[in-house]
Every structure is written in structure tokens, then in C-alpha cells.
Design a protein around this motif. Sequence first.
Motif, short mmCIF file in Angstrom:
data_model
loop_
_atom_site.label_atom_id
_atom_site.label_comp_id
_atom_site.label_asym_id
_atom_site.label_seq_id
_atom_site.Cartn_x
_atom_site.Cartn_y
_atom_site.Cartn_z
N PHE A 208 0.88 -1.31 0.01
CA PHE A 208 0.01 -0.17 0.05
C PHE A 208 0.96 1.34 0.02
O PHE A 208 0.41 2.05 -0.68
CB PHE A 208 -0.81 0.03 1.13
CG PHE A 208 -2.22 -0.90 0.79
CD1 PHE A 208 -3.39 -0.18 0.47
CD2 PHE A 208 -2.45 -2.14 1.15
CE1 PHE A 208 -4.44 -0.72 0.10
CE2 PHE A 208 -3.53 -2.83 0.95
CZ PHE A 208 -4.76 -2.20 0.47
N SER A 209 1.80 1.28 0.62
CA SER A 209 2.78 2.45 0.79
C SER A 209 3.33 2.67 -0.63
O SER A 209 3.58 3.81 -0.93
CB SER A 209 3.97 2.41 2.05
OG SER A 209 3.41 2.19 3.21
N GLU A 210 3.85 1.56 -1.36
CA GLU A 210 4.56 1.60 -2.48
C GLU A 210 3.55 1.94 -3.70
O GLU A 210 3.82 2.59 -4.77
CB GLU A 210 5.30 0.36 -2.98
CG GLU A 210 6.42 0.24 -1.95
CD GLU A 210 6.88 -1.35 -1.98
OE1 GLU A 210 6.45 -2.09 -3.04
OE2 GLU A 210 8.11 -1.40 -1.50
N ALA A 211 2.26 1.80 -3.45
CA ALA A 211 1.26 2.11 -4.63
C ALA A 211 1.03 3.41 -4.57
O ALA A 211 -0.08 3.70 -5.31
CB ALA A 211 0.11 1.21 -4.12
N GLY A 212 1.42 4.41 -3.94
CA GLY A 212 1.11 5.99 -3.92
C GLY A 212 0.07 6.05 -3.15
O GLY A 212 -0.49 7.16 -3.13
N GLY A 213 -0.20 5.15 -2.07
CA GLY A 213 -1.48 5.60 -0.98
C GLY A 213 -0.66 6.39 0.44
O GLY A 213 0.40 6.79 0.06
N GLN A 240 -6.53 -5.97 5.26
CA GLN A 240 -6.36 -5.80 3.87
C GLN A 240 -7.76 -4.72 3.59
O GLN A 240 -7.56 -3.60 2.70
CB GLN A 240 -6.58 -6.93 3.00
CG GLN A 240 -6.43 -6.50 1.40
CD GLN A 240 -6.55 -7.86 0.79
OE1 GLN A 240 -7.40 -8.77 1.06
NE2 GLN A 240 -5.76 -7.88 -0.22
N GLU A 241 -8.78 -5.11 4.00
CA GLU A 241 -9.89 -4.13 3.92
C GLU A 241 -9.85 -2.89 4.63
O GLU A 241 -10.26 -1.92 3.79
CB GLU A 241 -11.09 -4.84 4.37
CG GLU A 241 -12.74 -4.12 4.01
CD GLU A 241 -12.67 -4.02 2.41
OE1 GLU A 241 -13.60 -2.96 2.14
OE2 GLU A 241 -12.46 -4.83 1.59
N GLY A 242 -9.32 -2.88 5.76
CA GLY A 242 -9.14 -1.71 6.46
C GLY A 242 -8.10 -0.79 5.61
O GLY A 242 -8.51 0.41 5.59
N LEU A 243 -6.98 -1.32 5.01
CA LEU A 243 -6.22 -0.28 4.40
C LEU A 243 -6.59 0.18 3.23
O LEU A 243 -6.54 1.40 2.76
CB LEU A 243 -4.77 -0.96 4.35
CG LEU A 243 -3.86 -1.36 5.49
CD1 LEU A 243 -2.48 -2.01 5.02
CD2 LEU A 243 -3.59 0.05 6.09
N ARG A 253 -3.26 10.88 5.30
CA ARG A 253 -2.02 11.06 4.60
C ARG A 253 -0.99 9.89 5.51
O ARG A 253 0.03 9.52 4.76
CB ARG A 253 -1.07 12.29 4.93
CG ARG A 253 -1.97 13.27 4.23
CD ARG A 253 -1.29 14.57 4.56
NE ARG A 253 -0.09 14.78 4.20
CZ ARG A 253 0.91 15.94 4.35
NH1 ARG A 253 0.35 16.96 5.05
NH2 ARG A 253 2.20 15.95 3.93
N ASN A 254 -1.29 9.33 6.57
CA ASN A 254 -0.43 8.63 7.30
C ASN A 254 -1.67 7.48 7.99
O ASN A 254 -2.85 7.69 8.40
CB ASN A 254 0.14 9.25 8.39
CG ASN A 254 1.16 10.16 7.95
OD1 ASN A 254 2.24 10.01 7.48
ND2 ASN A 254 0.79 11.50 8.12
N ALA A 255 -1.04 6.15 7.92
CA ALA A 255 -1.90 5.20 8.44
C ALA A 255 -1.02 4.22 9.44
O ALA A 255 0.51 4.27 9.20
CB ALA A 255 -2.67 4.30 7.69
#
Length: 329
Positions: A208-213, A240-243, A253-255
Motif C-alpha cells: 500500500f505504501s509503494e502503490a502511492g497511498g 487488507q479491507e481496512g487499508l 496521509r498516514n496510517a
Amino acid sequence: MSRTPASALYWRILGINGLIFAAGTVALAMAPVTVSSFVLLRELPVLVVGLAVMMAANAVLLRASLAPLEGLTALVTRLDSLRSGDRLATGRSGDLFHLVDQFNAMLDRLEADRSTSTAAVLDAQEAERRRIAQELHDEIGQSLTVVLLELKSVVNRAPEEVAEELRGVQETVRSSLDEVRQVARRLRPGVLDDLGLTSALTALAADFSEAGGPRVTRRVQTGLERLGADAELVIYRIAQEGLTNVWRHSGARNAELSLTQDDGGRVVLRVVDDGSGPPTEVGAGIHGMRERAMLIGAQLTIGPADEDGTGTEVRLVVPPSGARRAAAP
């Protein structure tokens, strides 16, 4: 003829009222009080007090007898079929408590039937995910790989002006191949089967971080006790659903993705973001998370991350494996 709860309640109320009126009659008959054929003003306070005492006694006895109905009404109002374990207290005597016992038994049957049917649906869903992921990897993935190899051969023989365009096509195919692999990995995470839950969650957060999210911070405890394949899959899918919800809907912007285990064996999964706050409506994604949590007897809560109502926290508390076996239908 057997006595039903309704008829028992009727006779109970009738008996209480009869007992109250009989006691009032005896008290008035034995008391040094007389009532004239035309009630005098000095006799009115006696009659008013006697009536008030009878009404108060009747109210107290009826409230005690009908108390289970209040609890039953409150339970029906707050009842959520995806939050198991909510029951009325039992064990007291009385006809209405027999109704409470039957209502609790009905809830047990409904939850057991729902768990069985939900488990069958989710198993079929996971099998279909596995099949699609396998086809993406074996057929589409391999076909794109062959196209890349052929493009490489053509680029080496083509004139420079054509080779430059072919390199652009080559990059497009390579990007498509990477996307196909990511989709296949999300459909059926092989790392979960091969390396375990900790590695799977770490890889999920990195994807998720690398995908631009949003930037995802990982805090996954190592050395967790084995939770079983079903529980680990539920934890992974809810994370997975939460992210995914953080990425699509929160504007965060952050998780943070965390997984910890306490001394009692409970495992706690948390997905927290600094976005716009919890959803106002329950969509298919949240509904699916609740269904999965119910299958393993876990408690899922979704609420604000901060006291001011900003951000969202998805919290899943998974009981120890022994407690899950005891709660399983």
C-alpha cells in the motif's frame, strides 16, 4: 392443557390484583374506620391513603413481574446479528424468565445457522479468489512474460527510431505484468501460506505504501503463537479491507497497521489513520469484515481514532484459540 407463558402472565397479574384488593378489603374491615353513606370530608384522607397504598403495592409487584419484558425490548432494539454473545440474564424463577430462556435459545440457533452459512459463503469466495489468482499467474502472467521476451528480441533487431517506440510498449507491458502480479497477490496472498501472518501483514503494508497511498507505519509483533489458518486469514482480510478503505475513502496521509498479542493470548489488530473520520454508513466492505470477525468469535469495532472525532480506528480483538473453540457453533 399445558399452560402457555401468555396465560401464565394473565393469571399472575389477575392474582396480584386480587391479592392487593383482598388485603385492602381486610385492612378496611378490621380497622376502626367507618365510611358514611355520604362520604364525609374527614373520611376522604383515609380513602385516598388506602387507594394510594394499594396502587403502590400493585405497581411494585407488577414491575417485578414484568421486568424481563423491559430487558427483552432493549435487547431486540440493540440486537445486531453480526455481534454475537448478547444475551439476557437467566436463572430466576417466573413465567417470563421462561420466555427469556426460549429467546436466548432462539438467538443461539440463529447465530449458529448464520455462522454456518457465512462460513460456507466465505470458503467459496476464498476458493474462487484462489482460482482466479492462479489463472492470472499461470495464464495471463505467463502470456505477458512471453510478450516481453518477444518484444526484447524485436527491439534488438529493429531500427533505432522504431526501437524507441517498442521500448515504450515494452515498459507498458512490464507495468501490466506487475499489476497482474499485484492483483493475484491480493486475491490470494501466497506469503500468508508460505511465511505466516507476520510476514504477510508486513508485505501488505509495504504494497500500500509503494502503490502511492498513505504512508503506512508497521508495528507487527514477532513470535506470535499460531492462531490457526482460519483466524490468520480473517486477520489478514480485515487488515487488507481496512487499508483499502483508508486509501479510497479517508483522505488520510498516514496510517498505522499494528498486530500485538497480550499475556492472556488475545491478539489485537489495529488499523488507524489520520483521515476524515469513521464512515457514516455501513457498506459492503465493513459488512464483510463483521461477518469474518463473527466466524472466529472476534470483536470488531470501528470508531474515531482521536477524541475530537478525526481519524478512524479499526480494532479487531481475537480471543485465544481455546476460547474460540468453545464459542464455535
